[in-house]
Scaffold this motif. Structure first.
Motif, PDB file in Angstrom:
ATOM      1  N   ASN A  13      13.529  32.274 -18.793  1.00  0.00           N
ATOM      2  CA  ASN A  13      14.583  31.266 -18.828  1.00  0.00           C
ATOM      3  C   ASN A  13      14.063  29.972 -19.425  1.00  0.00           C
ATOM      4  O   ASN A  13      12.895  29.629 -19.270  1.00  0.00           O
ATOM      5  CB  ASN A  13      15.085  30.967 -17.406  1.00  0.00           C
ATOM      6  N   SER A  15      15.593  25.792 -20.076  1.00  0.00           N
ATOM      7  CA  SER A  15      16.688  24.840 -19.893  1.00  0.00           C
ATOM      8  C   SER A  15      16.306  23.522 -20.545  1.00  0.00           C
ATOM      9  O   SER A  15      15.260  22.970 -20.268  1.00  0.00           O
ATOM     10  CB  SER A  15      16.954  24.626 -18.404  1.00  0.00           C
ATOM     11  N   PHE A  20      21.255  26.277 -21.081  1.00  0.00           N
ATOM     12  CA  PHE A  20      20.428  27.222 -20.355  1.00  0.00           C
ATOM     13  C   PHE A  20      20.383  28.526 -21.147  1.00  0.00           C
ATOM     14  O   PHE A  20      21.427  29.061 -21.512  1.00  0.00           O
ATOM     15  CB  PHE A  20      21.029  27.445 -18.968  1.00  0.00           C
TER      16      PHE A  20
END
Length: 116
Positions: A13, A15, A20
């Motif tokens: 992930n 961000s 995101f």
């Protein structure tokens, strides 16, 4: 591992600027994994797949893309050590959005301990 078949799930992930992004490499009900090359295909039992998910402005899911209906991506398992529960490899794939814009995921790499 369940019934001699494996499920693989690797995710990353990121961000920034209230956006995101997630990349997932997965495999559902895979025969025993070994050091080899695999195609990233659609997300169904027996296949490996790649997924790219982007949320803009922290909102809902306006863009979730998989390798389905696009040329297959590539997953290479470079090390599979069932005695020490280690799996390593590389991956790359391309996905298209609804407007046929390409998103290329390249030079992916993982080195993980897994559970049985």
């Amino acid at each position: 591992m369940s019934g001699g078949k494996y499920t693989l799930g690797i995710s990353a992930n990121s961000s920034r600027d209230n956006n995101f992004e997630t990349i997932i490499i997965g495999g559902l009900d895979i025969e025993p994994i070994q050091e080899s090359n695999y195609s990233l295909l659609e997300r169904i039992s027996g296949n490996f797949y790649g997924l790219y998910d982007k949320r803009l402005g922290g909102g809902s899911l306006p863009l979730t893309l998989t390798t389905e209906n696009v040329s297959p991506g590539k997953l290479t398992i470079t090390n599979f050590d069932p005695d020490n529960f280690i799996v390593s490899g590389t991956f790359e794939f391309t996905v298209l959005d609804d407007d046929d814009n390409e998103f290329k995921i390249t030079d992916g790499r993982f080195d993980l301990k897994y559970t049985n």
